[in-house]
Scaffold this motif. Structure first.
Motif, mmCIF file in Angstrom:
data_model
loop_
_atom_site.group_PDB
_atom_site.id
_atom_site.type_symbol
_atom_site.label_atom_id
_atom_site.label_comp_id
_atom_site.label_asym_id
_atom_site.label_seq_id
_atom_site.Cartn_x
_atom_site.Cartn_y
_atom_site.Cartn_z
ATOM 1 N N VAL A 118 0.872 -1.186 0.000
ATOM 2 C CA VAL A 118 0.000 0.000 0.000
ATOM 3 C C VAL A 118 0.906 1.232 0.000
ATOM 4 N N GLY A 120 -0.161 4.564 -1.263
ATOM 5 C CA GLY A 120 -0.937 5.711 -1.755
ATOM 6 C C GLY A 120 -0.752 6.926 -0.869
ATOM 7 N N GLY A 121 -0.102 6.734 0.278
ATOM 8 C CA GLY A 121 0.039 7.838 1.229
ATOM 9 C C GLY A 121 1.169 8.762 0.817
ATOM 10 N N MET A 177 -0.679 -0.422 -4.461
ATOM 11 C CA MET A 177 -1.799 0.536 -4.441
ATOM 12 C C MET A 177 -1.206 1.946 -4.407
ATOM 13 N N PRO A 235 -7.715 11.681 1.014
ATOM 14 C CA PRO A 235 -7.566 10.216 0.946
ATOM 15 C C PRO A 235 -8.509 9.502 1.910
ATOM 16 N N HIS A 238 -5.804 3.461 3.879
ATOM 17 C CA HIS A 238 -5.259 2.249 3.254
ATOM 18 C C HIS A 238 -6.281 1.115 3.164
ATOM 19 N N ASP A 267 4.876 1.212 3.072
ATOM 20 C CA ASP A 267 5.858 1.772 2.140
ATOM 21 C C ASP A 267 7.288 1.973 2.645
ATOM 22 N N ALA A 302 3.047 5.616 18.050
ATOM 23 C CA ALA A 302 2.009 5.810 17.023
ATOM 24 C C ALA A 302 1.795 4.560 16.181
ATOM 25 N N GLY A 304 -0.864 0.986 16.222
ATOM 26 C CA GLY A 304 -2.042 0.450 16.903
ATOM 27 C C GLY A 304 -1.666 -0.694 17.839
ATOM 28 N N GLU A 322 -6.569 1.423 17.077
ATOM 29 C CA GLU A 322 -5.623 2.427 16.605
ATOM 30 C C GLU A 322 -5.071 3.257 17.763
ATOM 31 N N ILE A 353 2.102 -3.681 13.188
ATOM 32 C CA ILE A 353 2.974 -3.021 12.205
ATOM 33 C C ILE A 353 2.372 -3.098 10.801
ATOM 34 N N ASN A 354 1.108 -3.440 10.782
ATOM 35 C CA ASN A 354 0.345 -3.408 9.528
ATOM 36 C C ASN A 354 0.957 -4.226 8.406
ATOM 37 N N MET A 399 -9.238 1.642 7.359
ATOM 38 C CA MET A 399 -7.889 1.100 7.546
ATOM 39 C C MET A 399 -7.851 -0.370 7.135
ATOM 40 N N TYR A 424 10.806 -4.008 12.408
ATOM 41 C CA TYR A 424 10.043 -2.766 12.262
ATOM 42 C C TYR A 424 10.893 -1.524 12.452
ATOM 43 N N LYS A 428 8.637 7.648 9.075
ATOM 44 C CA LYS A 428 7.345 8.351 9.024
ATOM 45 C C LYS A 428 7.431 9.775 9.529
#
Ligand code: UGB
Length: 598
Positions: A118, A120-121, A177, A235, A238, A267, A302, A304, A322, A353-354, A399, A424, A428
Motif C-alpha cells: 500500500v 498511496g500515502g 496501491m 484520501p 489504506h 511503504d 504511534a 495500533g 488504533e 505493524i500493519n 484502515m 520494524y 514516518k
C-alpha cells in the motif's frame, strides 16, 4: 433550473442525485448560463467520478457519514460494550529452533503468495517531497525502498522454488496501491529502473481515488476553498486496498493460479522482509485466515495495539485498536492510567505493524459478501464543545487492518510477534518531530530507519557467529541513535537467516567503524577480520571466498545540518552524510572460483 440548458443528460442526472441527497448548497452561487459553464460541467463530472468510485455510490457515502457524524457528536464510543484484554499469539525469538522451523515452512510457501504494497500515502508527517518508496533505505548503497522490496520478493520466490523441486516456477505477483499523489511517480520509478528486475507483467498498479470532504454534521459536501466548482477531496485510507483488489478481479485470477496467501505491507519499513518468512510459516502451520505481524509496543507509540475485545453480548475479536483510540478505550474500561507501559517497560498490547498475511480462499469468500468495503470511521475536528461546526472539512476513512471486523467468530485470526529490531523501522516522522519523541520511544525517522538496518544486519551476523563490535551512540538531527557497523547485503546474497548461516564460516570479526557491503549471490565470508570498508560484488556464477584481514580508513558518518540546502533532501532528513574515505572494492565479473584473502 436556469443552468439545465448547458448540461448533458448525464450531468442533469448527477445534479438530480445531488439534490435528492440534500446537496443543494453546491448550486446556490451558480451564475446564469454563459458564465463559468465549463466549470459547472466539470463539477458534475467530478461528482460522477466520486459516485462511481465508492462502493454503493455517494448515497451510501453520505448515509454512513451522517450516522458516524451523529455518533461522534453524541460522543458515542465505537467500542461501546467491549472490554479490552491482552490477547495471546505466537511470540517468536529470532534464531531459535522454532523461528528457524517457521522460517523454513514459510519460505516453501512464498511461491504461493501474492504481495500487496500500500503506497498511496503522501507521508504528510515525514514532509518529504518525493514518493516514500523512492527514498534510499540506507545511504551506504543508496538502495531505495521499492528496489529492496522487489529484490526481496524475487529472492524469496527463488528460494521457495528451490524447496519445491520439480514444480513449475511461478512469477509471484506484486500489486502496488497508489493514489493521485503517488501514481505517476511510482510508475516512473519502476519504468526507469526496469522494474528492479521483476517482469513488468508481474507488477500491477491499482490507484485508489480520494473521497469527498464533508463540511458539517449534515454531511453536506465541502467545496474547495479556492474553487467553488470543485468538491474538496481527501484520501480515504489504506483500507481501500480490499475493495480495489476485489474489483480488479485479481483475487480470482490468483486463486485459479493456485496461490494461497496475500501479504499486505507498507511503504517505508526496511526490515519487513526479515520477519515475513517466519510469519508466513506461522500462518501455514496454524492455518490462520488472518495473521497480523506485531512487535512489542511502547505506550503511546504511534502504532495500533492488538487487542482482544469481548462484548457484553459474548462476541469476541482480536483486532487492532488504533493508537489514538487505545488510551480512551482503556480509561473507559477500568484502567485509569490509560495507555501505559507495564513492568516489562512495554505496553501489554502488541504493536500492529500493519503487515497482514491473509489466506486467499477465506479472503475471497468474505469479500464476495462485503465487496471489500471496510468499516469506516470519522474524525472531525470541532470548533468548540457544542460540536456544531468543524475547524476544517472532514471525511470518512478506513484502515486495511480493520478487515477482520466483519469476520464470523469461526474465522481463525491470529498474530505473530517478533523483536522490533528484526521487523520494524518505519520512516514516518520528520526530523523536528522525531527530535521531540519522548526518550526511550522510537523516532520512526529517516535517521532511525537507516540505523535500524545496520543494527539488524549486525545482530543477524552476530547470531550467525560473527564478532561484531558494540555500537557507539551519536546524535544526528537531535536524535540519539546507536551506530553499528554499516553492514548491508543484497537479498540475493541472503534473504533468510538460514541463507546467512550458510554463507558465513569460521572466525569472523567486524569493527564498529567498518562498512561491509555484500552484493553477489555466492560470496562466502570466511575468517575475515574487517576494520574499514569492504565492498564485494560478483556475477551469479562466480563463487568468492572473502577472508583475511582488511584494514583501511573506511567510510565515516559526518554530522550535517538538516537545513543546509546544499545537500539533497534525502540526505538532510538523516542529519549525516557518508564520507567515503577509503575502501577495498572487488568485483568478480567472470564465472569461476575466487578468493579474496589479504
Ligand atoms: N496509505 C495508502 O496507501 N493510502 C492512504 O490513503 C493512506 C495510507 P501511514 P498510519 O505500522 O507504522 C498505520 O500514514 O495509517 C499507505 C496503521 O494504521 O504511514 O498512521 C501509506 O502509503 C497503524 O496501526 O500510517 O498507521 C503507508 O504505506 C500502525 O500499524 C501505509 O498506508 C502504523 O501504520 C500506512 O500509512 C505502522
Amino acid at each position: 433550473q436556469k443552468n439545465l440548458s448547458i448540461l448533458s443528460p448525464h450531468q442533469i442526472e448527477v445534479g438530480k442525485m445531488l439534490l435528492e441527497l440534500g446537496q443543494v448548497h453546491l448550486f446556490e452561487d451558480w451564475p446564469d448560463p454563459g458564465t463559468d459553464d465549463d466549470l459547472k460541467k466539470a463539477l458534475l463530472d467530478q461528482v460522477a467520478v466520486l459516485n462511481s468510485s465508492y462502493p454503493g455510490g455517494l448515497a451510501s457515502y453520505i448515509k454512513t457519514a451522517k450516522e458516524l457524524l451523529a455518533d461522534s457528536k453524541a460522543g458515542r464510543n465505537p467500542f461501546d460494550g467491549f472490554t479490552p484484554s491482552v490477547p495471546s499469539g505466537e511470540v517468536l525469538t529470532f534464531g531459535d529452533d522454532s523461528f528457524i522451523q517457521y522460517e523454513e515452512t514459510g519460505v516453501k510457501e512464498v511461491q504461493n503468495a501474492a504481495f500487496v504494497l500500500v503506497a498511496g500515502g503522501l507521508g504528510e508527517r515525514l514532509g518529504y517531497n518525493g514518493i516514500k518508496v523512492a527514498l534510499p533505505m540506507e545511504t551506504t548503497t543508496g538502495t531505495c525502498f521499492l528496489e529492496h522490496y522487489i529484490e526481496s520478493i524475487l529472492s524469496l520466490s527463488e528460494a521457495s522454488c528451490k524447496h519445491a523441486e520439480g514444480e513449475v516456477r511461478r512469477d509471484v505477483p506484486l500489486v502496488i496501491m497508489t493514489s493521485d499523489d503517488t501514481h505517476e511517480r511510482t510508475l516512473q520509478l519502476l519504468e526507469s529502473n526496469n522494474y528492479f528486475g521483476m517482469k513488468p507483467t508481474q507488477v500491477k498498479l491499482l490507484k485508489q481515488e480520494k473521497v469527498a470532504c464533508l463540511a458539517d454534521n449534515d454531511a453536506r459536501l465541502a467545496l474547495d476553498p479556492d474553487n467553488k466548482y470543485r468538491i474538496q477531496t481527501k484520501p480515504h485510507g489504506h483500507g481501500d486496498v480490499h475493495a480495489l483488489l476485489y474489483s480488479s478481479g485479481l483475487l480470482n485470477e490468483w486463486k485459479d493460479a493456485g496461490l494461497r496467501w496475500v501479504f499486505f505491507f507498507q511503504d517505508t519499513n526496511g526490515l519487513l522482509f526479515k520477519a515475513f518468512p517466519a510469519a508466513l510459516g506461522v500462518s501455514a502451520s496454524k492455518e490462520y485466515h488472518v495473521n497480523s505481524l506485531a512487535v512489542p509496543r511502547k505506550a503511546k507509540e504511534a502504532i495500533g495495539g492488538i487487542t482482544k475485545l469481548t462484548h457484553t453480548d459474548g462476541r469476541e475479536m482480536v483486532i487492532n485498536v488504533e493508537y489514538n483510540q487505545l488510551d480512551p478505550l482503556l480509561r473507559a474500561t477500568g484502567h485509569p492510567d490509560g495507555d501505559v507501559n507495564c513492568e516489562t517497560g512495554y505496553s501489554p498490547y502488541p504493536g500492529n505493524i500493519n503487515q497482514l498475511i491473509l489466506e486467499l480462499g477465506p479472503y475471497i469468500d468474505e469479500l464476495s459478501k462485503t465487496g471489500g468495503s471496510i468499516k469506516e470511521f470519522i474524525n472531525p475536528k470541532y470548533k468548540d464543545s457544542t460540536k456544531t461546526e468543524f475547524k476544517s472539512s472532514t471525511r470518512l476513512e478506513c484502515m486495511m487492518q480493520d478487515y477482520p471486523k466483519t469476520l464470523p467468530p469461526s474465522a481463525r485470526v491470529g498474530f505473530t510477534v517478533t523483536e522490533t529490531w528484526l521487523a520494524y523501522a518505519p520512516v514516518k516522522n520528520n526530523a523536528e518531530d522525531a527530535a521531540k519523541v519522548p526518550k526511550g520511544n522510537p523516532y520512526h525517522s529517516a535517521t532511525s530507519g537507516e540505523m535500524a538496518i545496520y543494527r539488524a544486519n549486525s545482530m543477524i551476523l552476530k547470531e550467525a557467529g560473527v564478532k561484531v563490535d558494540d555500537p557507539v551512540t551519536q546524535v544526528f538531527n537531535g536524535q540519539e541513535v546507536d551506530v553499528w557497523a554499516r553492514i548491508v547485503w543484497k537479498p540475493k546474497w541472503a534473504v533468510t537467516f538460514a541463507d546467512v548461516k550458510s554463507k558465513v564460516r569460521g572466525d569472523n570479526s567486524v569493527s564498529q567503524k567498518s562498512t561491509l557491503v555484500v552484493k553477489g549471490r555466492n560470496i562466502f565470508i570466511e575468517d575475515l577480520s574487517l576494520d574499514g570498508a569492504l565492498i564485494v560484488d560478483s556475477v551469479d556464477d562466480a563463487e568468492v571466498t572473502v577472508g583475511g584481514s582488511v584494514c583501511n580508513n573506511g567510510w565515516t558518518l559526518e554530522s550535517i545540518d538538516k537545513d543546509s540546502t546544499a545537500l539533497p533532501e534525502e540526505v538532510r532528513i538523516r542529519g549525516f552524510k557518508m564520507n567515503k574515505v577509503e575502501q577495498l572494492e572487488q568485483f568478480y565479473g567472470e564465472p569461476g572460483k575466487f578468493s579474496l584473502k589479504s
